[in-house]
Write a protein that holds these residues in place. Structure first.
Motif, short mmCIF file in Angstrom:
data_model
loop_
_atom_site.label_atom_id
_atom_site.label_comp_id
_atom_site.label_asym_id
_atom_site.label_seq_id
_atom_site.Cartn_x
_atom_site.Cartn_y
_atom_site.Cartn_z
N GLU A 1 -10.63 4.82 -4.62
CA GLU A 1 -9.64 3.76 -4.68
C GLU A 1 -8.27 4.24 -4.19
N ARG B 277 -6.00 1.93 -10.24
CA ARG B 277 -5.20 2.07 -9.02
C ARG B 277 -4.09 1.02 -8.97
N GLN B 278 -4.43 -0.22 -9.31
CA GLN B 278 -3.41 -1.26 -9.29
C GLN B 278 -2.31 -1.01 -10.32
N GLU C 94 0.26 1.43 -9.22
CA GLU C 94 1.10 0.86 -8.17
C GLU C 94 2.10 -0.14 -8.75
N MET D 87 0.85 -1.20 0.00
CA MET D 87 0.00 0.00 0.00
C MET D 87 0.88 1.25 0.00
N ALA E 262 -5.99 3.39 -0.71
CA ALA E 262 -4.65 2.82 -0.85
C ALA E 262 -3.56 3.71 -0.26
N ASN F 12 -10.52 0.27 -9.81
CA ASN F 12 -9.60 -0.62 -9.12
C ASN F 12 -8.42 -1.00 -10.00
#
Length: 299
Positions: free
Chosen positions: A23, A213-214, A217, A1, A27, A210
Motif C-alpha cells: 500500500e 495507509r490512508q 496520510e 499521493m 502511494a 489500505n
C-alpha cells in the motif's frame, strides 16, 4: 499521493506488514522496515523491540516521515504471557522513545492496538467510546500500551488504531480462519475447533492495510480509531461458507482443550469514525475474502 516520503514499518516481514508495504509503495513512500526475523528485503534491519540502543540507531539512520508500528506478540493459545508485556507494552515504549529522540520531524506515528481491549463488553456494536474490559493478558498488554502511549501525545503525533479480527492469504494457521481454510484445501474430513458459537467481526487484511495507509496520510493525530467491518459472523457460519466454496461439508469436532476460559465470545465494531476520517473505504465481503484464501496455493 506522497512522494519521496519515508515510512518505517515495524513487523514488516509479518502477515500484515507485507500488505502495508505494498500500500505504501503504491502511494509513493520509500519503505524501511524492522522486525525480529532475518530478511533480504531492501532497507530492512533485524531488530528486537526490547533492544533500545538498536532501535535508536535504526530510527536515527532512517529519519522517517511516518511510522507504522505493527510488530507485537499476537494472541495465540500457547503464547508466552511475559512476552505480551515485554514486547507489546515495553517494546512500544522503547520505540516511542527512539522516535522522539532521533526523529523530531516525524509527521505521524500509527500504533496498532487491538479490539481485544473491549473484552466481553455487554454493548452490541462497539465504538471508540466503549469502556475497555480486557479479558486476557494479551488485551491487558495492548491497553497498557495505549495508556502508556498517551504519555507521549504532547511529544509525538500519535494515532492509535484498534483492529478487530482480520485475515487473508499468508496468515498462519495458528489463527482460526486460515486453519479452517487449510483443512478444506487439504480435503480433510474433520476439523477440531473450540467454541463455534463465537461471533466475531472479520475484515480483509488488504482493507486493513489500505486504512492504515490512508490514516498516515490524513493524520488524525490524537485519535483512537476502530478498524473493522461492522458485521459479525460465527465460526460455524464460516465453516459452512467455506464448505460451499470447497463443495463439501467437513465434520467439526469440539476439542475442549481449544476452548479458552477467557475467550471473547462476541466482538462487533463500529467503523463510523474511521469512515468519517478517511471517507471512501472499500472492504471486501467475507465470502470474497474466503474465496481468495481458498483458491490461493497452499504454503
Amino acid at each position: 499521493m506522497a512522494t519521496n516520503k519515508r515510512a518505517l514499518v515495524t513487523g514488516l516481514t509479518g502477515f500484515t506488514g507485507r500488505y502495508v508495504e505494498a500500500e505504501l509503495v503504491a502511494a509513493g513512500f520509500e519503505v524501511y522496515g524492522i522486525g525480529e526475523r532475518s530478511s533480504c528485503l531492501p532497507r530492512y534491519t533485524q531488530v528486537n523491540l526490547t533492544d533500545r540502543s538498536a532501535l535508536h540507531r535504526v530510527v536515527a539512520a532512517c529519519q522517517p516521515d511516518v511510522v507504522l508500528h505493527l510488530a507485537g506478540v499476537a494472541f495465540v493459545v500457547k503464547a508466552d504471557v511475559d512476552a505480551f508485556y515485554q514486547v507489546n507494552t515495553l517494546g512500544t515504549h522503547n520505540l516511542l522513545d527512539a522516535i522522539a529522540t532521533e526523529a523530531p520531524k516525524v509527521g505521524c506515528v500509527l500504533l496498532a492496538s487491538s479490539a481485544n481491549i473491549y473484552g466481553n463488553s455487554k454493548q452490541g456494536v462497539l465504538d471508540e467510546s466503549t469502556l475497555p474490559n480486557p479479558a486476557n493478558d494479551y488485551a491487558v498488554s495492548k491497553l497498557a500500551m495505549e495508556n502508556m502511549a498517551r504519555l507521549w501525545f504532547d511529544r509525538l503525533p500519535i494515532i492509535i488504531t484498534r483492529p478487530f479480527n482480520y485475515t487473508g492469504v499468508g496468515q498462519s494457521e495458528a489463527f482460526l480462519l486460515p486453519k479452517i481454510i487449510g483443512h478444506f484445501q487439504r480435503k480433510a474430513s474433520t476439523i477440531e475447533l473450540g467454541n463455534c458459537d463465537v461471533f466475531l467481526d472479520f475484515s480483509d487484511v488488504r482493507a486493513v492495510a489500505n486504512a492504515y495507509r490512508q490514516l498516515v496520510e490524513v493524520r488524525p493525530i490524537g485519535k483512537v480509531i476502530n478498524i473493522c467491518s461492522g458485521k459479525s459472523h460465527s465460526l460455524q457460519e464460516v465453516v459452512e461458507r467455506v464448505g460451499k466454496i470447497a463443495g463439501y461439508a467437513i465434520q467439526v469436532k469440539v476439542n475442549p482443550s481449544f476452548v479458552r476460559k477467557n475467550e471473547v465470545r462476541s466482538l462487533l465494531g463500529s467503523a463510523e469514525l474511521l469512515r468519517s476520517i478517511i471517507g471512501s473505504w472499500n472492504i471486501p465481503p467475507l465470502n470474497d475474502t474466503l474465496e481468495w484464501m481458498y483458491h490461493s496455493p497452499l504454503p
